[in-house]
Structure formats: structure tokens, C-alpha cells
Enzyme design. Structure first.
Site, PDB file in Angstrom:
ATOM      1  N   ASP A 163      29.795 -18.458 -54.244  1.00 31.33           N
ATOM      2  CA  ASP A 163      30.215 -17.230 -54.944  1.00 31.33           C
ATOM      3  C   ASP A 163      30.838 -16.189 -54.340  1.00 31.33           C
ATOM      4  OD1 ASP A 163      27.731 -16.792 -53.448  1.00 31.33           O
ATOM      5  OD2 ASP A 163      27.363 -15.059 -54.483  1.00 31.33           O
TER       6      ASP A 163
ATOM      7  N   ASP B 228      35.564 -15.408 -47.554  1.00 32.07           N
ATOM      8  CA  ASP B 228      34.086 -15.291 -47.788  1.00 32.07           C
ATOM      9  C   ASP B 228      33.542 -16.030 -49.188  1.00 32.07           C
ATOM     10  OD1 ASP B 228      31.539 -14.394 -47.469  1.00 32.07           O
ATOM     11  OD2 ASP B 228      31.886 -12.580 -48.064  1.00 32.07           O
TER      12      ASP B 228
ATOM     13  N   GLU C  65      24.662 -15.887 -53.089  1.00 31.80           N
ATOM     14  CA  GLU C  65      24.373 -15.220 -52.048  1.00 31.80           C
ATOM     15  C   GLU C  65      24.638 -13.792 -51.803  1.00 31.80           C
ATOM     16  OE1 GLU C  65      25.260 -13.462 -47.909  1.00 31.80           O
ATOM     17  OE2 GLU C  65      26.875 -13.980 -49.588  1.00 31.80           O
ATOM     18  N   GLU C  66      25.965 -13.338 -52.641  1.00 32.05           N
ATOM     19  CA  GLU C  66      26.301 -12.052 -52.372  1.00 32.05           C
ATOM     20  C   GLU C  66      25.663 -11.042 -52.958  1.00 32.05           C
ATOM     21  OE1 GLU C  66      28.733 -11.254 -50.541  1.00 32.05           O
ATOM     22  OE2 GLU C  66      30.197 -12.795 -50.429  1.00 32.05           O
TER      23      GLU C  66
END
Length: 453
Positions: free
Chosen positions: A96, A127, A158-159
Site C-alpha cells: 500500500d 515506499d 502499513e501506511e
């Protein structure tokens, strides 16, 4: 069993794979896989499907999907068996991304990755979609038969966080490994191989001043009625000395002895305006990595576009305290709270509460996996590997540590300090991607050949 690959074979293989790996990064980064409220689920699921396809193309036969309540897209769990008795390596990253932000600040559309002579520009290229390509590329070098047992853990939330962060503690055996590689970081600068060994913790502290039953006209009451905002500003100003150094006792700080930015590099990266000094004292590393920092992240006040002629009856601020990697975040938060409670601006007592806290981590550097990683990065970049820390936190690192405390945590990846992750014109250097593929493949070989204690 497949014979170990030589340095020369790994380097040549990585160079040969680069066109297909760059294509993989581009295809992944075309997908706006943002996993937060207000964004559609379809791109996230599309990215998930492409990640699974790339794993299978690299030789992965066993793929599971972990979909917990509240998650839009599954975490991919993929296993590749190594030779009998080989160590197990967990490889983690995420598919993500953060939103593009103001697209007017980009030199090209953020989800139309642009490939140049030495880089790819686009949201998510560094990223962390490059690290997915690096992992599958390293596996392809071994023809899908690595010298270690691999477990890939590729997350889709994750973000912005999700319940996945709780799963390692709930199911620790799912993440059993001798070494856990978190490929969500990079090198301090291009060409300088760097292992991240520390992540600062974080805690939120809220402070409030109350002075009147209600706001009062500043013309009638100003000058004698205590203004809550002024009192709060005075208390907050006491946190730092005239040089911007934090003066709160009880917060751990130590000199940083690893690789660090120069002051000029940091000024460039932070976009400090000309003539504006850096704040704090001591070495730069201790200010941003191995020491505390307080930032005011919220303050209640009328906006300057709509000022109000009133003495404020109350005022509240929210502070973010970044904490030395080895100091418990809650302990540090209580130290900050105690300091603020002792401040009585104009004789006014402040109401202070400690909120959400997340510990940092300082990883050991003497184990077999760390030594193998040092050798692997030195081989890939042709220079000794340095060590750095991050001022921010990566919650999954602590989650893995709590679930598998004996596993060595190794942090490196394909980005670098100039990648502009989360900002406009995020970029990936192709040479850093190639070297990361070499480093991962070499790390697996070096760890497999290390005689375990």
C-alpha cells in the site's frame, strides 16, 4: 540442493534482471493502492493480486492470504522451503502507499511512473514497491530454490495501520524465524549501504489551560483576565532553551556514533529556509535519532483568517514526543507530563494527560544475521555498511519483536534518504534497486553458510 551462488553470479544475474524488475516496479506503482477511508478498495485489491502473481512467477508455490476483520486487502504469507536445517528468514514489506497529495507539486502524474536514465519517479516506487521487486528478484536469482527457508509477509495496510499489527502477538508461530528482514527503510544516502538499528518511540501528551467560565471581550477584560492561550504558550515555550534544546528532565539521550547526515545534508532534506538555524545542541544524530524531540501537533485557536477579539477561557495543545529507542515511551510521556504539571504560568495550573504510546526499538548488532547483513551490503555496494536510526516509528517492527524476541531484526531496503517518500516526486534510483537485489540474495547465502550458535 542448489549450489550457493558466487558474488559474480549474483551481480551478473541482478544486472540481467533489471529491465524486468523496473517493469515490475512500474506496473505496481501505476496502481493507487491507498488503504484508508475515502479511497476505493479496488486498486488495493489489484495491487494485492499483482503481488501474488509476481511471487508465483518467482517460484513461490505456497501462498496464503490473511484477511482479518477491518482489513480491506489481505496480508500475503508466502513460504519457500530451503534445504533441511537451513535458517528461516522472514521478509517483510508492504504494497500500500500514501496518497499523492497535491498533484500540482509533482513534475509528472504521481501514478504514471516515469522511467529515466537512472531513476523511476512515482508514488510508491521507493515506499515500498521497489522492495517487493527486490525480494522477487533475489528469489529469481536462485530459481525459486533459496539457500534459506523464506517466509514473505507482504502487507496492504502499513501506511495507515490496521489490526494486522496485533496479529504477530496473537499468532507468534506464524512469524517464527531466525531473522526478520524489514524492507521498509533504506540507506542514509545513495551509494552508502546502511543498516537501520534504531527506531524512536512515540507518545502523545495533551495539555490544557482553563482560566474563565467563558470567553470574554478583550477590550473589556483584557489586561487582567487571564488568557488561557497566552498561559499555554508560555508553558510550551519553557520546554526548550534559547537554542531550541529540550530541557525536560527524565528523557534519555545519548550521542549517536553511527552513520549520520551532515548538517548541510539535513538542511537540504528538511528544506530549511536560508538563514534559519537548526535547533538543539549536540550531534545531529542524537537530536533526530537517539534523543527526544517534542513537536506541537495540535493547538486550539481561531485561525488568522477569522480572528476573535476575546480573552480565551481555555486552550489545549497536543504534543508528540519522540523517544530514545531504548526508553519506554510511557515512561518518557510521564516525564514530560510531570514537567508540564510543574509549570504554573501566571499561577495557572495545567491539566496534562498522557495518551497513546508506542515503544521504539534498538536492535542488537552482534548476531550472525547482522554480521551476514553487513557482509551482504558491503558486497552489494562495494563499501562498508554503516548504521543509522529513524526518528519515526515502524509499529510492525515492535510487533514482530514482541512475537519473536529471539529473532534478529534486520532493516535495509532500496530507498535512500533523498527518495522523498511521502512527498512529491518520490523517486527510486535504479542502481539502489539493483544493489538491494544483490544484498538480499547475498544475505540469504551468507546466513545459510554461517554456523549458528
Amino acid at each position: 540442493m542448489t549450489a550457493p551462488l558466487s558474488d559474480e553470479a549474483i551481480a551478473a544475474g541482478a544486472a540481467e534482471l533489471m529491465p524486468s524488475l523496473v517493469d515490475q516496479v512500474v506496473r505496481l506503482s501505476r496502481i493507487p493502492s491507498v488503504a484508508t477511508t475515502g479511497f476505493p478498495a479496488e486498486p488495493l485489491l489489484e495491487a494485492h493480486a499483482l503481488v501474488v502473481d509476481e511471487l508465483r512467477a518467482a517460484g513461490v508455490e505456497h501462498v496464503e492470504e490473511l484477511l482479518l476483520d477491518g482489513m480491506t486487502a489481505p496480508t500475503v504469507l508466502a513460504d519457500v522451503p530451503g534445504p533441511p536445517g537451513a535458517p528461516t528468514v522472514l521478509m517483510y514489506t508492504h504494497y500500500d502507499v500514501v496518497p499523492a497529495g497535491d498533484e500540482a507539486l509533482w513534475s509528472s502524474p504521481p501514478f504514471e511512473p516515469q522511467v529515466g536514465a537512472d531513476r523511476v519517479v512515482g508514488r510508491g516506487v521507493a515506499d515500498s514497491k521497489a522492495n517487493i521487486a527486490a525480494m522477487t528478484g533475489a528469489l529469481r536469482l536462485y530459481g525459486g530454490k533459496p539457500p534459506v527457508t523464506l517466509r514473505f509477509v507482504l502487507e496492504g495496510h502499513e501506511e495507515f495501520g490496521s489490526v494486522f499489527e496485533e496479529h504477530p502477538q496473537q499468532s507468534p508461530q506464524t512469524y517464527a524465524a531466525d531473522a526478520i528482514v524489514i524492507a521498509d527503510v533504506g540507506s542514509v544516502r545513495p551509494g552508502q549501504p546502511t543498516l537501520t538499528i534504531g527506531l524512536r518511540g512515540s507518545v502523545t501528551v495533551t495539555v490544557e489551560a482553563r482560566t474563565l467560565a467563558s470567553d470574554k471581550h478583550s477590550g473589556q477584560f483584557g489586561g487582567a483576565a487571564p488568557d488561557a492561550r497566552t498561559a499555554l504558550v508560555r508553558a510550551l515555550a519553557s520546554l526548550h532553551d534559547e537554542h531550541g534544546a529540550l530541557v525536560v528532565p527524565g528523557l534519555r539521550r545519548e550521542p549517536w556514533t553511527g552513520t549520520a547526515y551532515t548538517d548541510d545534508e539535513f538542511r537540504e532534506l528538511a528544506e530549511v529556509l536560508p538563514g534559519v538555524p537548526l535547533v538543539g545542541d549536540g550531534d545531529l544524530g542524537s537530536r533526530i535519532w537517539s534523543g527526544p524531540a517534542v513537536t506541537i501537533i495540535g493547538f486550539d485557536a481561531p485561525p488568522t483568517s477569522a480572528p476573535l477579539n476575546a480573552v480565551a477561557s481555555s486552550a489545549k495543545a497536543v504534543l508528540n514526543l519522540r523517544v530514545h529507542p531504548a526508553q519506554p515511551a510511557l515512561e518518557a510521556g510521564e516525564a514530560l507530563a510531570a514537567y508540564l504539571r510543574a509549570q504554573t504560568p501566571f499561577g495557572i495550573t495545567l491539566d496534562v494527560t498522557v495518551g497513546e504510546a508506542g515503544n521504539g526499538i534498538l536492535t542488537p548488532t552482534g548476531g550472525p544475521a547482522f554480521r551476514a547483513a553487513e557482509r551482504a551490503l558491503a558486497t552489494a555496494w562495494g563499501a562498508p555498511a554503516g548504521t543509522m536510526a529513524l526518528g519515526g516509528s515502524i509499529p510492525i517492527v515492535m510487533a514482530f519483536h514482541e512475537a519473536q524476541p529471539a529473532a534478529e531484526k534486520i532493516l535495509f531496503g532500496a530507498s535512500d534518504g533523498y527518495s522523498n517518500m511521502h512527498g512529491p516526486d518520490e523517486r527510486l534510483l535504479l542502481d539502489e534497486l539493483r544493489r538491494t537485489v544483490v544484498a538480499m540474495a547475498t544475505f540469504w547465502r551468507e546466513l545459510a553458510s554461517t554456523e549458528r550458535d
